[in-house]
Design an enzyme around this catalytic site. Structure first.
Site, PDB file in Angstrom:
ATOM      1  N   HIS A 138       0.877  -1.178   0.000  1.00  0.00           N
ATOM      2  CA  HIS A 138       0.000   0.000   0.000  1.00  0.00           C
ATOM      3  C   HIS A 138       0.915   1.229   0.000  1.00  0.00           C
ATOM      4  O   HIS A 138       2.022   1.169   0.545  1.00  0.00           O
ATOM      5  CB  HIS A 138      -0.837  -0.053   1.282  1.00  0.00           C
ATOM      6  CG  HIS A 138      -1.895   0.990   1.407  1.00  0.00           C
ATOM      7  ND1 HIS A 138      -1.620   2.290   1.754  1.00  0.00           N
ATOM      8  CD2 HIS A 138      -3.241   0.929   1.243  1.00  0.00           C
ATOM      9  CE1 HIS A 138      -2.745   2.974   1.812  1.00  0.00           C
ATOM     10  NE2 HIS A 138      -3.744   2.183   1.509  1.00  0.00           N
ATOM     11  N   ASP A 215       3.204  -4.579   8.237  1.00  0.00           N
ATOM     12  CA  ASP A 215       2.001  -3.761   8.054  1.00  0.00           C
ATOM     13  C   ASP A 215       0.809  -4.701   8.209  1.00  0.00           C
ATOM     14  O   ASP A 215       0.484  -5.464   7.304  1.00  0.00           O
ATOM     15  CB  ASP A 215       2.047  -3.117   6.662  1.00  0.00           C
ATOM     16  CG  ASP A 215       0.747  -2.392   6.318  1.00  0.00           C
ATOM     17  OD1 ASP A 215      -0.219  -2.504   7.098  1.00  0.00           O
ATOM     18  OD2 ASP A 215       0.704  -1.723   5.272  1.00  0.00           O
ATOM     19  N   GLN A 218      -4.362  -5.149   7.091  1.00  0.00           N
ATOM     20  CA  GLN A 218      -5.384  -6.059   6.545  1.00  0.00           C
ATOM     21  C   GLN A 218      -5.437  -7.400   7.263  1.00  0.00           C
ATOM     22  O   GLN A 218      -6.219  -8.264   6.885  1.00  0.00           O
ATOM     23  CB  GLN A 218      -5.136  -6.281   5.041  1.00  0.00           C
ATOM     24  CG  GLN A 218      -5.333  -5.052   4.182  1.00  0.00           C
ATOM     25  CD  GLN A 218      -6.763  -4.516   4.200  1.00  0.00           C
ATOM     26  OE1 GLN A 218      -7.703  -5.206   4.583  1.00  0.00           O
ATOM     27  NE2 GLN A 218      -6.917  -3.268   3.810  1.00  0.00           N
ATOM     28  N   LYS A 241     -10.175  -0.525  10.672  1.00  0.00           N
ATOM     29  CA  LYS A 241     -10.313  -1.722   9.833  1.00  0.00           C
ATOM     30  C   LYS A 241     -10.618  -2.949  10.689  1.00  0.00           C
ATOM     31  O   LYS A 241     -10.656  -4.071  10.191  1.00  0.00           O
ATOM     32  CB  LYS A 241      -9.032  -1.953   9.025  1.00  0.00           C
ATOM     33  CG  LYS A 241      -8.783  -0.870   7.961  1.00  0.00           C
ATOM     34  CD  LYS A 241      -7.573  -1.199   7.140  1.00  0.00           C
ATOM     35  CE  LYS A 241      -7.035  -0.037   6.345  1.00  0.00           C
ATOM     36  NZ  LYS A 241      -7.867   0.334   5.193  1.00  0.00           N
ATOM     37  N   CYS A 379      -4.799   2.498  -3.637  1.00  0.00           N
ATOM     38  CA  CYS A 379      -3.573   3.047  -3.028  1.00  0.00           C
ATOM     39  C   CYS A 379      -2.393   2.094  -3.194  1.00  0.00           C
ATOM     40  O   CYS A 379      -1.587   1.926  -2.266  1.00  0.00           O
ATOM     41  CB  CYS A 379      -3.777   3.369  -1.545  1.00  0.00           C
ATOM     42  SG  CYS A 379      -4.932   4.686  -1.280  1.00  0.00           S
TER      43      CYS A 379
END
Ligand SMILES: Cc1ncc(COP(=O)(O)O)c(C=O)c1O
Length: 421
Positions: A138, A215, A218, A241, A379
């Protein structure tokens, strides 16, 4: 087993019509909806507890401080951090990654001779400042590192992926030998759904003494996270999220790393002693939390975690996998469909394009049928370039989605494809 009806009753926003059709919300990778308990927790804070924390001797301030620090402990327990001081509250993944890129830059500048200095000694930083990311990041896990290395004529190293969206670990090993100072990788790609083998990648980087940032934007809502088991040096995520409010998220860092890194922002709370000549900094985690934090949202995040913990997480995983597999199977019947991201280990979302149809047009038409999906580059423009496409249609699932919704979604895509051909 999950009781989806009971769960959905906790998300009133789902129970509405758009353009006269029941809303089918499949844009969960962008943000999830919030359960009533989270909304009520934040509201309750403003109704009964609102106060600036850490600074007051009075009752309300102490109560809010206790609640905020309790939330920090809850986050630490949720991702199995060793200590609560390893959790820094931020606005979310983007801010956490900017914090890391900036702090690492300052650490390197203080470790090596600075190229910004007017001193005539040659800089050793230029040739040494490399950061390794992957081809599926991303922009939030790409641009901060890119800008950081470019400020010092350094280099961004990029692990390539194959046509299915799987990282090339042989290339990864080769790039590790080039001596990056940091590795920063997505746990799960927000475009491809690929679950990267992060535990293995952390172990490989550690063999070269390189710290690893994961990261987790997600992954955290969908899979249990154990930062000690992953052995990552940093793990970043966004509350919004994972059923929590917007404006709150986190950065986990091993205490020894957070101790070493210089502060990111300066101001109140992050200091120890201040004079006009000199400032010393507060201990962890406060060293990284300058200014007044978003206390209400942190309490909402704690409640979102409790909400997730009240469910059988394996059942949540199974449910989301079932939705994903059903969507893929039904979409496969569409002529000219091309899936972007076909890794064996994947989660949560499906991205695709259909021959001759622009993703934006498809998304706009199915929106009129009540179906909310995301279209575009998500993104992650380099991913689009890698696959030679302008964008994708992305449907992403959450624990409140149903098989009926998958059915409505696929029917809508089929109808839109017929209209647009
Ligand atoms: C993999 C990944 N990283 C980072 C981000 C940025 O998250 P935020 O906008 O919450 O900071 C996202 C958001 O979609 C993401 O999917």
């Amino acid at each position: 087993m999950l009781n989806i009806n009971e769960i959905r009753a906790q998300f009133p926003v789902l129970d509405q019509q758009v353009y006269g059709k029941p809303l089918v919300y499949l844009d969960n990778a962008a943000t999830t909806q919030k359960p009533l308990c989270v909304i009520e927790r934040e509201r309750d804070y403003y109704l009964h507890e609102n106060c600036n924390i850490h600074r007051g001797v009075h009752y309300l301030s102490q109560k809010a401080t206790e609640a905020y620090e309790h939330a920090r402990q809850t986050v630490a327990d949720f991702i199995h951090a060793k200590e609560a001081r390893e959790i820094i509250f931020t606005r979310g993944t983007t801010e956490s990654l900017n914090l890391l890129a900036t702090s690492f830059e300052h650490l390197f500048l203080s470790t090596f001779h600075s190229p910004l200095s007017t001193d005539s000694k040659p800089s050793t930083l230029n040739s040494q400042l490399k950061v390794l990311v992957t081809a599926m990041e991303h922009h939030s896990n790409l641009v901060p590192w890119q800008q950081m290395v470019q400020r010092h004529q350094g280099q961004l190293l990029v692990v390539p992926m194959d046509d299915k969206g799987v990282l090339d670990l042989e290339q990864y090993e080769k790039l590790l030998k080039e001596g990056p100072k940091v590795v920063s990788i997505a746990h799960i790609s927000n475009v491809l759904g690929t679950i990267n083998p992060v535990k293995e990648m952390v172990a490989m980087a550690h063999r070269y003494g390189i710290p690893v940032v994961i990261d987790g934007a997600q992954s955290i809502a969908h899979h249990p996270i154990d930062v000690q088991d992953l052995d990552c040096d940093f793990f970043v995520f966004s509350g919004h999220k994972m059923y929590a409010p917007m404006g709150i998220g986190g950065l986990y860092g091993k205490a020894e790393w957070l101790e070493k890194l210089p502060p990111y922002q300066f101001g109140g709370e992050m200091v120890d002693k201040v004079s006009f000549e000199k400032t010393t900094f507060n201990v962890l985690p406060y060293k990284f939390e300058a200014g007044t934090p978003n206390v209400g949202a942190a309490l909402g995040l704690e409640t979102a975690i409790q909400f997730l913990q009240s469910l059988d997480r394996k059942a949540v995983e199974d449910h989301e996998t079932m939705l994903l597999q059903s969507a893929i199977q039904k979409l496969s019947e569409i002529e000219g469909i091309r899936f972007i991201g076909e890794a064996e280990h994947r989660s949560g979302l499906v991205s695709f394009i259909i021959d001759g149809i622009h993703p934006y047009d498809l998304g706009t038409i199915i929106d009129k049928m009540g179906v909310a999906v995301r279209t575009g580059h998500h993104c992650a423009e380099p991913v689009m370039t890698r696959f030679g496409i302008p964008g994708t249609v992305r449907a992403s699932f959450a624990l409140y989605n149903t098989m009926d919704e998958v059915e409505v979604f696929v029917k809508a895509v089929k109808k839109a494809a017929m209209m647009l051909r």
